[in-house]
Design a protein around this motif. Sequence first.
Motif, PDB file in Angstrom:
ATOM      1  N   LEU A 269      82.521  14.716  15.277  1.00 36.54           N
ATOM      2  CA  LEU A 269      83.815  13.995  15.677  1.00 36.54           C
ATOM      3  C   LEU A 269      83.397  13.610  17.051  1.00 36.54           C
ATOM      4  O   LEU A 269      83.894  12.195  17.342  1.00 36.54           O
ATOM      5  N   PRO A 270      82.903  14.118  18.003  1.00 34.88           N
ATOM      6  CA  PRO A 270      83.025  13.686  19.226  1.00 34.88           C
ATOM      7  C   PRO A 270      81.997  12.571  19.350  1.00 34.88           C
ATOM      8  O   PRO A 270      82.187  11.684  20.184  1.00 34.88           O
ATOM      9  N   GLY A 271      81.061  12.568  18.574  1.00 34.27           N
ATOM     10  CA  GLY A 271      80.053  11.331  18.627  1.00 34.27           C
ATOM     11  C   GLY A 271      80.822  10.150  18.099  1.00 34.27           C
ATOM     12  O   GLY A 271      80.494   8.995  18.533  1.00 34.27           O
ATOM     13  N   ILE A 272      81.675  10.303  16.834  1.00 35.90           N
ATOM     14  CA  ILE A 272      82.654   8.899  16.745  1.00 35.90           C
ATOM     15  C   ILE A 272      83.222   8.536  17.518  1.00 35.90           C
ATOM     16  O   ILE A 272      83.669   7.402  17.781  1.00 35.90           O
ATOM     17  N   ALA A 273      83.860   9.591  18.341  1.00 34.70           N
ATOM     18  CA  ALA A 273      84.933   9.112  19.463  1.00 34.70           C
ATOM     19  C   ALA A 273      84.193   8.340  20.699  1.00 34.70           C
ATOM     20  O   ALA A 273      84.338   7.291  21.071  1.00 34.70           O
ATOM     21  N   ALA A 274      82.742   8.875  20.774  1.00 36.39           N
ATOM     22  CA  ALA A 274      81.767   8.057  21.741  1.00 36.39           C
ATOM     23  C   ALA A 274      81.611   6.532  21.134  1.00 36.39           C
ATOM     24  O   ALA A 274      81.639   5.456  21.973  1.00 36.39           O
ATOM     25  N   ILE A 275      81.309   6.491  20.039  1.00 37.98           N
ATOM     26  CA  ILE A 275      81.189   5.089  19.340  1.00 37.98           C
ATOM     27  C   ILE A 275      82.544   4.324  19.468  1.00 37.98           C
ATOM     28  O   ILE A 275      82.496   3.015  19.903  1.00 37.98           O
ATOM     29  N   ALA A 276      83.689   4.752  19.561  1.00 41.40           N
ATOM     30  CA  ALA A 276      84.807   3.847  19.650  1.00 41.40           C
ATOM     31  C   ALA A 276      84.864   3.387  21.231  1.00 41.40           C
ATOM     32  O   ALA A 276      85.220   2.446  21.495  1.00 41.40           O
ATOM     33  N   LEU A 277      84.487   4.467  21.833  1.00 42.60           N
ATOM     34  CA  LEU A 277      84.539   4.259  23.429  1.00 42.60           C
ATOM     35  C   LEU A 277      83.547   3.192  23.801  1.00 42.60           C
ATOM     36  O   LEU A 277      83.853   2.332  24.610  1.00 42.60           O
ATOM     37  N   VAL A 278      82.425   3.274  23.022  1.00 42.27           N
ATOM     38  CA  VAL A 278      81.435   2.298  23.583  1.00 42.27           C
ATOM     39  C   VAL A 278      81.646   0.787  23.193  1.00 42.27           C
ATOM     40  O   VAL A 278      81.381  -0.202  23.704  1.00 42.27           O
ATOM     41  N   LEU A 279      82.273   0.679  21.972  1.00 41.31           N
ATOM     42  CA  LEU A 279      82.890  -0.560  21.661  1.00 41.31           C
ATOM     43  C   LEU A 279      83.777  -1.155  22.612  1.00 41.31           C
ATOM     44  O   LEU A 279      83.626  -2.505  22.986  1.00 41.31           O
ATOM     45  N   GLY A 280      84.643  -0.533  23.094  1.00 38.20           N
ATOM     46  CA  GLY A 280      85.496  -0.853  24.381  1.00 38.20           C
ATOM     47  C   GLY A 280      84.590  -1.393  25.662  1.00 38.20           C
ATOM     48  O   GLY A 280      85.173  -2.408  26.256  1.00 38.20           O
ATOM     49  N   MET A 281      83.636  -0.417  26.053  1.00 42.10           N
ATOM     50  CA  MET A 281      83.017  -0.624  27.042  1.00 42.10           C
ATOM     51  C   MET A 281      82.067  -2.049  26.956  1.00 42.10           C
ATOM     52  O   MET A 281      81.738  -2.829  27.815  1.00 42.10           O
ATOM     53  N   ALA A 282      81.644  -2.119  25.567  1.00 40.57           N
ATOM     54  CA  ALA A 282      80.735  -3.318  25.318  1.00 40.57           C
ATOM     55  C   ALA A 282      81.299  -4.479  25.648  1.00 40.57           C
ATOM     56  O   ALA A 282      80.966  -5.485  26.060  1.00 40.57           O
ATOM     57  N   ILE A 283      82.593  -4.519  24.992  1.00 39.31           N
ATOM     58  CA  ILE A 283      83.388  -5.762  25.137  1.00 39.31           C
ATOM     59  C   ILE A 283      83.726  -6.216  26.604  1.00 39.31           C
ATOM     60  O   ILE A 283      84.092  -7.269  26.881  1.00 39.31           O
TER      61      ILE A 283
END
Length: 634
Positions: free
Chosen positions: A499-513
């Motif tokens: 679950l923390p990994g999925i949270a990191a994926i969501a954070l990465v999407l915001g940082m990538a944009i």
Amino acid sequence: MNRYPLWKYALLVVALLVGLIYTLPNLFGEAPAVQVSSAKVTVKVDDAVRQRVEQAIQQVGVTPDFVHLEAGSVRARFHDTDAQIKAKDAIAKALNGNETSDPTFIVALNLVSRSPDWLTALHAFPMYLGLDLRGGVHFLMQVDMKAALTKKAESMASDVRTMLRDKNIRHAGITREGNDVAINFRDEATRTQALNLLREQVPDFAWTATGAGTELRLSGSLTPKAEIAVQDAAIKQNITTLHNRVNELGVAEPVILQQGRDRVVVQLPGVQDTAKAKDIIGRTATLELRMVDDSAEAQAALAGTGPVPFGTERFTERDGAPIIVKRQVVLTGDNLNDAQPGFDENHQPSVNLKVDAKGARIMKDVSRESIGKRMAIILFEKGKGQVVTAPVIRGELGNSFSITGGNMSAQEASDSALLLRAGSLAAPMEIIEERTIGPSLGKDNIDKGIASVTWGFVAVAIFMCLYYMMFGVFSAVALGFNLLLLLAVLSMLQATLSLPGIAAIALVLGMAIDANVLINERVREELRAGMAPQQAIHAGYERAWATILDSNVTTLIAGLALLAFGSGPIKGFAVVHCLGIITSMISSVMFSRALVNLWYGRRKRLKSVSIGTVWKPDATPGTPDGDAPAAEAR
């Protein structure tokens, strides 16, 4: 100016194809399965066991997807859980019969990937899922540190006895009192000589002189620093041994971590049967070498005409024959470095052993005094001891020696070597907490995690398309490429997603944009300054790169700090976070520019770009500047 060479497009196409192939296995999900593994290190799981499993499944009328032998265990995959449970009962009865207290094989429920064979042939495997996503069992185990300290004291008493004998220092007896070592002497001069030697050779113990007259004594106790070192070494060795045992059973990505000073967390994802999981982690063996008692009293005890002599124990050999062994431990598995099967000078199967320096010294002393006698190698598993072999000592032994049995076969030599290599626990452990996470709860966590990432991606993509028009579309496509690339890299690395990994994926999407926002705004600034569209695109990407690099490097430093000093869920978050930063720099800069160049780069006389409305600084607030056709909204 805004054209990529063909090789760059080819490279991006290859990256896209690789991303698709290695992300695909994660979309097929997992199927219920039954895993069969050995419950005893003396029993091997081979193709004959696989055939017995297939026959047991056929007899109950269940058709499996496949029955494979891999990583020392047999796995059978089924369409649904009803078939899985029915097959599990049949397999357990066929392999273990009615024996439930001490089974030969462990038959456990598990989950395996549904990926097609062609993806498996390409070594495209899904990511491992953590306990919170896949379900499984969680144990918190308490290490008996008192036993570790007692074991250290026993070992030290034996070392001191050897040390004083080597220096010809006479004593009146060495005993262990709790975790202290006590040595008795008859005169002051001898005690002083021993005290000087021990303080020099054994700095881990604090030695004090007590008593008077003919009752002189030296008492040694572990220093506080040495106690901490013993406890740390004990828990590290236990963790290593647990890893070796669990890995042999084929459990995918087990988590075995230290918690506090004397506790170990064990997580076995995919295993749903708590009782079987206890069997798995309970298979921790302790190895001891002791001398065999061949006295007349021992022979009478074996014949049933007399009691077991004082200071000895009765064990059984692998063929079931009884044997009387002395209680005093000569050597433990801690001193064993390696054990390999081989052949002796008579071309008979043997087991070649290597011990450390301390073990070599002990073996040399003991074997010199025991030529012609037998030494038993005992494996304690689940509290029960079994004599693996009891060879006769033919000569003085050192750090490398061989053991042979009268009728030992090559397979028995290989099995014995495996037993001896299995490792031992430095201290006993007991389960103080157990928790089971069902697959339905894990599936619910996966669904919610996927939903959060999906809706986050959709919301960001809609905003970018509305605000930046065509450039927003390019940014959204690049964001999708980033997500694809990140999942592919995690799958290729066989990382464990939680679950923390999925949270990191969501954070990465915001940082990538964020990187695409910087680029798009920079292009707008150049258009606002009156630069031609082609030049504005080029300048926007070139000048935004330094800012993007700085922001990502600083974030990457924080992620690396989490990776280096974190553990468990924090470390899982950090892995995805760091990989996402790297893939986002590739997608937001290289891939999005490739799309822009493909769309606009071929136009020699580009008059306008679709990047939303560009406002001039001197324009009336709320009024778009209609005099800038190169920046018009489309």
